[in-house]
Design an enzyme around this catalytic site. Structure first.
Site, mmCIF file in Angstrom:
data_model
loop_
_atom_site.group_PDB
_atom_site.id
_atom_site.type_symbol
_atom_site.label_atom_id
_atom_site.label_comp_id
_atom_site.label_asym_id
_atom_site.label_seq_id
_atom_site.Cartn_x
_atom_site.Cartn_y
_atom_site.Cartn_z
ATOM 1 N N ASN A 25 -13.565 34.142 -95.520
ATOM 2 C CA ASN A 25 -13.963 34.765 -94.256
ATOM 3 C C ASN A 25 -12.866 34.469 -93.239
ATOM 4 O OD1 ASN A 25 -15.144 35.568 -91.866
ATOM 5 N ND2 ASN A 25 -16.667 33.908 -91.819
ATOM 6 N N LYS A 29 -12.633 35.526 -90.303
ATOM 7 C CA LYS A 29 -13.165 35.552 -88.931
ATOM 8 C C LYS A 29 -12.246 36.407 -88.033
ATOM 9 C CE LYS A 29 -14.985 30.986 -89.762
ATOM 10 N NZ LYS A 29 -15.832 29.962 -89.226
ATOM 11 N N HIS A 62 -23.934 35.837 -90.694
ATOM 12 C CA HIS A 62 -23.153 34.606 -90.502
ATOM 13 C C HIS A 62 -23.678 33.894 -89.256
ATOM 14 C CE1 HIS A 62 -19.821 31.916 -89.691
ATOM 15 N NE2 HIS A 62 -19.425 32.106 -90.935
ATOM 16 N N GLU A 71 -22.256 32.468 -86.928
ATOM 17 C CA GLU A 71 -21.563 32.794 -85.674
ATOM 18 C C GLU A 71 -22.097 34.092 -85.088
ATOM 19 O OE1 GLU A 71 -17.555 32.372 -87.174
ATOM 20 O OE2 GLU A 71 -17.883 30.204 -87.343
ATOM 21 N N GLU A 127 -24.776 28.037 -95.620
ATOM 22 C CA GLU A 127 -23.766 27.474 -94.741
ATOM 23 C C GLU A 127 -24.443 26.635 -93.655
ATOM 24 O OE1 GLU A 127 -19.872 29.853 -94.882
ATOM 25 O OE2 GLU A 127 -21.129 30.745 -93.354
ATOM 26 N N GLY A 144 -16.414 24.746 -89.862
ATOM 27 C CA GLY A 144 -15.250 24.495 -89.011
ATOM 28 C C GLY A 144 -15.190 23.103 -88.426
ATOM 29 N N SER A 147 -16.575 24.017 -94.290
ATOM 30 C CA SER A 147 -15.466 23.059 -94.450
ATOM 31 C C SER A 147 -15.054 22.848 -95.906
ATOM 32 C CB SER A 147 -15.811 21.726 -93.780
ATOM 33 O OG SER A 147 -15.945 21.906 -92.381
HETATM 34 C C1 PEP Z 1 -17.354 30.186 -92.500
HETATM 35 O O1 PEP Z 1 -17.035 30.598 -91.406
HETATM 36 O O2 PEP Z 1 -18.037 30.911 -93.228
HETATM 37 C C2 PEP Z 1 -16.899 28.860 -92.932
HETATM 38 C C3 PEP Z 1 -17.459 28.337 -93.975
HETATM 39 O O3 PEP Z 1 -15.918 28.262 -92.178
HETATM 40 P P1 PEP Z 1 -15.099 26.920 -92.537
HETATM 41 O O4 PEP Z 1 -14.739 26.988 -93.999
HETATM 42 O O5 PEP Z 1 -13.891 26.965 -91.660
HETATM 43 O O6 PEP Z 1 -15.991 25.767 -92.246
#
Ligand code: PEP
Length: 244
Positions: free
Chosen positions: A5, A7, A93, A95, A163, A169, A207
């Site tokens: 992703n 983003k 997601h 976000e 997630e 992040g 992460s």
């Molecule tokens: C994500 O945005 O789906 C995600 C898992 O981000 P990160 O790997 O940076 O934590």
């Protein structure tokens, strides 16, 4: 499945170089037992899909509108993503749930829109830190799943991503036991919604990086990863795909 992703990152020149580098890695590896997907920003879906055509690398969107067309300024229909060469789309997601107030019902409508357009939705769920600390994780996941997964989900038309919001992040990850517990619970709840729960891929996201991928991917009921930050570097993203 290892999904990236991107983003809101990427301008044409660097994004196309990144996509080509990932496609080259996928081509060289010639995996037959895993799918690798990248989800660039909407502005780049068509260019990226064109750039990687002929490789096994899949391309997806990061969101779609529930409707196929109409007066929805700034939004993008699932059909438009499909038209640009996408095969998948991330929906729900955290976000988007946080920044745009997306509800489970809206996420479900978007997943149905993805099916309508012959896209596979990657439906995201996950608890916040407050919810985890209150001991509500499994209940929150069940509620989100029941609200976000439309009837008719199969192993072929749906991917689910767990997630934890607090792991996205932040560099923090749950323990493998916590991941396995969450994924086992998700699988159980899915079994109340569809007869195909056993075959639906459950991705862990939050992460994931080269150094922890093998361990997280080995946790029970984990069928892949959704990778944010680490998907922006081709060698690291490919190393995660290799770890699978
Ligand atoms: C994500 O945005 O789906 C995600 C898992 O981000 P990160 O790997 O940076 O934590």
């Amino acid at each position: 499945m290892i999904a990236g992703n991107w983003k809101m990152n990427g301008l044409r020149s660097d994004a196309l170089a990144l996509a080509r580098a990932v496609a080259d890695g996928v081509k060289q590896a010639a995996w037959t037992d895993r799918q690798v997907l990248i989800c660039p920003p909407a502005t780049l879906v068509m260019a990226v899909a064109d750039a990687v055509r002929g490789s096994a690398l899949l391309v997806g969107g990061q969101d779609c509108h529930a409707k196929p067309s109409g007066a929805h300024t700034g939004d993008i229909a699932a059909e438009m993503l499909r038209d640009c060469g996408a095969s998948h789309v991330i929906v729900g997601h955290s976000e988007r749930r946080a920044d745009h107030g997306e509800s489970d019902a809206l996420v479900r409508a978007k997943a149905e829109a993805a099916w309508r357009a012959s896209l596979v939705p990657v439906i995201c769920i996950g608890e916040t830190l407050d919810e985890r600390e209150a001991g509500d994780t499994l209940e929150v996941l069940a509620t989100q799943l029941k609200g976000s997964i439309p009837p008719g989900a199969t192993a072929w038309n749906t991917v689910v991503a767990y997630e934890p919001v607090w792991a996205i992040g932040t560099g923090k990850t749950p323990t493998t036991a916590e991941v396995a517990a969450a994924h086992g619970h998700i699988r159980k709840v899915l079994a109340t919604l569809t007869s195909e729960a056993a075959g639906i891929r459950l991705l862990y996201g939050g992460s994931v990086k080269e150094s922890n991928a093998a361990e997280l991917l080995a946790a029970g009921d984990v069928d892949g990863a959704l990778v944010g930050g680490a998907s922006l570097k081709a060698p690291e993203f490919l190393a995660i795909a290799k770890a699978a």
